[in-house]
Motif scaffolding. Structure first.
Motif, short mmCIF file in Angstrom:
data_model
loop_
_atom_site.label_atom_id
_atom_site.label_comp_id
_atom_site.label_asym_id
_atom_site.label_seq_id
_atom_site.Cartn_x
_atom_site.Cartn_y
_atom_site.Cartn_z
N HIS A 81 -29.27 -13.80 43.03
CA HIS A 81 -29.07 -14.82 42.01
C HIS A 81 -27.60 -15.20 41.96
CE1 HIS A 81 -33.07 -14.35 40.03
NE2 HIS A 81 -32.99 -13.23 40.72
N LEU A 83 -24.98 -16.65 39.56
CA LEU A 83 -24.77 -16.95 38.16
C LEU A 83 -23.72 -18.03 37.98
CD1 LEU A 83 -24.86 -13.30 36.80
CD2 LEU A 83 -26.74 -14.93 37.03
N VAL A 84 -22.73 -18.07 38.86
CA VAL A 84 -21.71 -19.10 38.86
C VAL A 84 -21.45 -19.45 40.31
CG1 VAL A 84 -19.31 -19.63 38.32
CG2 VAL A 84 -20.63 -18.25 36.75
#
Length: 101
Positions: A81, A83-84
């Motif tokens: 994943h 996230l940023v």
């Protein structure tokens, strides 16, 4: 599979800086790509190949610091994943370019 190498090496003295550069250069010569600062990844065909690659890396490990490896499957790696930021679409980092002989 992917072999991920994560390291935290001291760089306070000239000798430590040299050891850091030599270790990083060894990773690059083994075909690793930088994911983030001090985190490098390489595609391997299977767990046996990952273990052999780890043994080749051990030769270049400096005396001080912390170096860890992690073996993950392509499915696990693909489920990462973000996230940023955005995932890199670097062609060298794609698993569909791996040829198993």
């Amino acid at each position: 599979m992917r072999l991920i190498v994560m390291f935290d090496l001291p760089v306070e003295t000239t000798a430590e800086q040299r050891a850091y550069r030599q270790f990083r250069k060894a990773l690059l010569s083994e075909g690793f790509l930088m994911m983030q600062e001090s985190i490098y990844v390489r595609v391997v065909t299977n767990q046996k190949a990952a273990n052999l690659l780890e043994k080749r890396i051990v030769v270049h490990v400096p005396n001080n610091g912390l170096i860890q490896t992690l073996q993950v499957t392509e499915k696990q790696y693909a489920s990462m994943h973000f996230l940023v930021g955005e995932p890199k679409k670097d062609i060298k980092n794609r698993d569909d370019k791996v040829i198993v002989i």
